[in-house]
Design a protein around this motif. Structure first.
Motif, mmCIF file in Angstrom:
data_model
loop_
_atom_site.group_PDB
_atom_site.id
_atom_site.type_symbol
_atom_site.label_atom_id
_atom_site.label_comp_id
_atom_site.label_asym_id
_atom_site.label_seq_id
_atom_site.Cartn_x
_atom_site.Cartn_y
_atom_site.Cartn_z
ATOM 1 N N PRO A 1 -19.994 6.338 2.980
ATOM 2 C CA PRO A 1 -18.805 6.203 2.259
ATOM 3 C C PRO A 1 -19.127 6.744 0.599
ATOM 4 O O PRO A 1 -18.116 6.880 0.130
ATOM 5 N N THR B 1 -9.167 6.077 1.271
ATOM 6 C CA THR B 1 -9.412 4.729 1.036
ATOM 7 C C THR B 1 -9.910 4.253 2.477
ATOM 8 O O THR B 1 -10.899 3.597 2.264
ATOM 9 N N VAL B 2 -9.292 4.265 3.678
ATOM 10 C CA VAL B 2 -9.740 4.117 4.817
ATOM 11 C C VAL B 2 -11.256 4.550 5.221
ATOM 12 O O VAL B 2 -12.074 3.866 5.577
ATOM 13 N N ARG C 1 -13.787 5.547 3.113
ATOM 14 C CA ARG C 1 -14.599 4.676 2.328
ATOM 15 C C ARG C 1 -15.103 3.487 3.214
ATOM 16 O O ARG C 1 -16.176 2.962 2.978
ATOM 17 N N HIS C 2 -13.946 2.873 3.599
ATOM 18 C CA HIS C 2 -14.315 1.447 4.424
ATOM 19 C C HIS C 2 -15.040 1.702 5.761
ATOM 20 O O HIS C 2 -15.898 0.821 6.213
ATOM 21 N N TYR C 3 -14.309 2.594 6.804
ATOM 22 C CA TYR C 3 -14.931 2.618 7.854
ATOM 23 C C TYR C 3 -15.517 3.831 8.459
ATOM 24 O O TYR C 3 -15.689 4.190 9.666
ATOM 25 N N THR D 1 -11.447 -0.163 15.194
ATOM 26 C CA THR D 1 -10.785 0.275 13.743
ATOM 27 C C THR D 1 -9.457 0.623 13.885
ATOM 28 O O THR D 1 -8.539 0.085 13.001
ATOM 29 N N THR E 1 -3.314 -4.582 10.472
ATOM 30 C CA THR E 1 -3.002 -4.807 8.952
ATOM 31 C C THR E 1 -1.541 -4.384 8.345
ATOM 32 O O THR E 1 -0.840 -4.836 7.816
ATOM 33 N N SER F 1 1.079 -1.239 0.014
ATOM 34 C CA SER F 1 -0.079 -0.010 -0.077
ATOM 35 C C SER F 1 0.968 1.459 0.028
ATOM 36 O O SER F 1 1.496 1.373 1.075
#
Length: 666
Positions: free
Chosen positions: A124, A111-112, A114-116, A228, A235, A101
């Motif tokens: 999102p 990116t983060v 949009r997911h969380y 999160t 990750t 990444s």
């Protein structure tokens, strides 16, 4: 209780599974950085020491020893930088690097979120506004709140956007920022706070994020939602940050939060090249990294692959005087080379003549123009040089800051001079008239058409059918222009017009009036070299340089143009020969930029960055006996950053005219 079985760590061989001999490819310091796996690590990468190479080999090495590439996060300041590093890493091993990444803080945040994002009530489907969108929204709300109707001119949308952004990036309140950096706008504080509150509310109700919101929301998510934060930290088990000295407080906080489950953070940067505080960058981030990450390993890259040792000796000396720094001493295998020169010129014009003459000599010696750069502290420092280069038919491109003819205040004053030189210049009349109170575009056009019918347009201004403020403004303008026609020298005419234009400038640009006045004062200094107004106007009318250069002067496609650049725009670049102009106390550092010890230290680092761009030749120049109208003093000595440096390290040179030299010899 379960038993523990301890896996012993073994020293990994230098040669990897992929066959790369890291010991052979890297110097000792680079190798130490590239092969560090666990724990926090600060890599102090001196100028030209192979920072990018080190990062590339570390990415390759991590994957080479079995680290899952999806657990590596590489944060850079441009997408291109991340892509280039991962491309080079892929060439070393294989396309597993594609799974790393890599990108900017803002792209990662997008990116983060949009997911969380729902964890912090952010859908999102949010839309991202660019800087122009944000400014347009500010303008709309400003009108909605009736702030445009005030007699006292409210700051422009660009200035308001800058204030909002800087407060967020520096993690201070708007009130604190105004008090510290914009004290002349303090009267507008209550209105600015109202505007900001409405701005935030509008974005929230419509699912909008501006550029800064991406980082603000990411920090909010990581701070407020433990699940999160833990998931993201587990990750991304290996975090790498490039150019850490350029991060702001917000970005440093994000890095700390992302490493919540581990301390495997490697940041790479150079405290001596921290020069972007005006964008919100925080020098303390790199200095305080060992405090933020206790037990951090510190590795210094000191072998320079760019410059000769004489140049490095000077740059080492310049930065050794910094009040706070990481100790390092740059060295190179290129021991031989000419010493840097300190050029003293009688005037700005003589400084410009020297640069032009030496550039032409270097070209004759085989150095292409594109491998020569002239660097300066502020964009306006190159105006005189630009005209001299044009006279010598030396093609150039200018980077950083507004170019001379792009600034509204210079255009305004020049328009007044143009109507003196040519009263039939309808375009300049339109600009001059539009500056009058109560005269809009239509009225300006109407008045221009009317006075163009007369043999004496200036005189006819008095008899235009107008009332109130407009009539008074036209008569005053006629009086000023007629008086400005009387002096023989352009400098006297320009000085007279400045007295008239100054109050107009202050009214139209209250938020950065002092900065614009400095530009105009510099312009007045330039007019003093002219005896003819027509010659002045002709020189100023030359088409300014642009990045393409094609329409300015014919350029040999194999050679390219000479580079003129602000130092801020030159960071990360290098040239065979470098000129640093205006190394004059009062201009570099500028009296206006050293209100605090921290600002003075950043000016020192700015000179260091400029000097470390040079590979073979370094020329530092300054004119003496320059009168600074703002300070009311004569500037006459070289920059304080150069004081006390030995002549063996920085060889002094005095410029003399050929005629004077011949008469002296005889």
């Amino acid at each position: 209780m379960a038993q523990k079985y301890v896996l012993k760590r073994s020293d990994l061989p230098s040669r990897s599974l992929s066959g790369i001999d890291y010991r052979k490819e890297l110097n000792d310091a680079q190798y130490a950085a590239a092969t560090t796996v666990e724990g926090p690590c600060l890599v102090i990468a001196g100028a030209g020491t192979g920072k990018t190479r080190t990062l590339v080999y570390r990415v390759a090495r991590l994957i080479d020893i079995g680290v899952d590439p999806r657990t590596i996060l590489l944060l850079t300041f441009t997408r291109r930088a991340a892509e280039e590093m991962l491309r080079r890493a892929s060439l070393l091993i294989d396309n597993r690097c594609d799974k790393v990444s890599g990108g900017t803080f803002h792209s990662f945040a997008n990116t983060v979120l949009r997911h969380y994002g729902r964890k912090i009530e952010l859908e999102p489907s949010f839309s991202i506004m660019d800087r122009s969108d944000s400014e347009d929204l500010i303008q709309m709300i400003r009108t909605e709140l009736g702030l445009n109707a005030k007699e006292k001119r409210f700051p422009r949308k660009q200035t308001v956007g800058e204030i909002f952004s800087m407060a967020l990036n520096k993690q201070v309140t708007i009130a604190e920022l105004i008090e510290r950096d914009y004290p002349h706008l303090y009267d507008f504080l209550d209105d600015l706070l109202r505007l900001y509150e409405r701005y935030v509310e509008y974005k929230k109700t419509r699912g909008l994020l501006d550029y800064d919101d991406l980082l603000i929301k990411l920090k909010e998510l990581l701070s407020s939602d433990e699940a999160t934060r833990k998931r993201l930290s587990e990750t991304y088990r290996f975090i790498m940050v490039d150019e850490y000295q350029d991060t702001n407080r917000l970005q440093a906080d994000i890095v700390r939060l992302l490493a919540a489950a581990h301390d495997n953070v490697m940041v790479v940067g150079d405290d001596a090249q921290s020069i972007y505080s005006f964008r919100g960058a925080n020098f303390r981030n790199i200095m305080d990294f060992p405090t933020d990450f206790p037990g951090a390993t510190i590795i210094s890259l000191e072998e320079n692959y760019r410059s000769t040792q004489p140049i490095l000796d000077l740059t080492n000396e310049i930065i050794s005087r910094a009040s706070e720094k990481y100790e390092k001493h740059l060295f190179t295998s290129k021991k031989e080379g000419d010493p840097p020169l300190l050029i003293q010129a009688e005037s700005e014009q003589m400084q410009s003549r020297f640069v032009c003459q030496r550039v032409l000599e270097l070209r004759e010696e085989g150095v292409p123009l594109w491998d020569i750069a002239v660097l300066f502290r502020s964009s306006f420092h190159s105006f005189d040089l630009e005209m001299e280069l044009t006279r010598h038919n030396i093609p150039f491109v200018k980077r950083g800051g507004f170019q001379f003819m792009e600034t509204a205040h210079i255009k305004d004053l020049l328009a007044h001079l143009r109507v003196l030189a040519n009263p039939q210049d309808a375009i300049s009349w339109g600009r001059v008239l539009s500056l009058l109170e109560g005269v809009g575009p239509q009225a300006s056009q109407k008045i221009t058409n009317w006075i163009m019918d007369a043999s004496n347009p200036i005189g006819r201004l008095r008899s235009f059918d107008a009332k109130g403020k407009v009539a008074h403004g036209l008569k005053t303008l006629a009086q000023v222009l007629e008086a400005a026609l009387e002096p023989e020298r352009p400098a006297e005419s320009a000085q007279y017009l400045m007295q008239y234009y100054g109050p107009i400038l202050k009214k139209n640009h209250p938020e950065d009036y002092p900065k614009r006045m400095k530009d105009l004062e510099h312009f007045l200094g330039m007019t003093e070299r002219y005896r003819s107004l027509e010659r002045l106007i002709t020189d100023m009318a030359l088409e300014p340089p642009n990045d393409s250069v094609d329409s300015v002067l014919a350029v040999d496609p194999d050679e390219g143009p000479l580079v003129l650049s602000t130092i801020h725009s030159a960071k990360g670049l290098e040239w065979h020969s470098v000129f640093i102009i205006w190394a004059l106390e009062g201009r570099f550092p500028s009296y206006y930029n050293i209100n605090t010890p921290e600002e003075l230290e950043e000016e020192r680092r700015l000179l260091y960055v400029a000097a470390t761009r040079a590979k073979e030749n370094l020329y530092i120049t300054y004119p003496v006996k320059i009168f600074d109208r703002g300070m009311g003093t004569v500037l006459s000595r070289p920059s304080q950053f150069l004081e006390g440096i030995s002549e063996q390290m920085l060889e002094p040179v005095t410029l003399v005219d050929e005629e004077d030299n011949q008469s002296w010899d005889s």
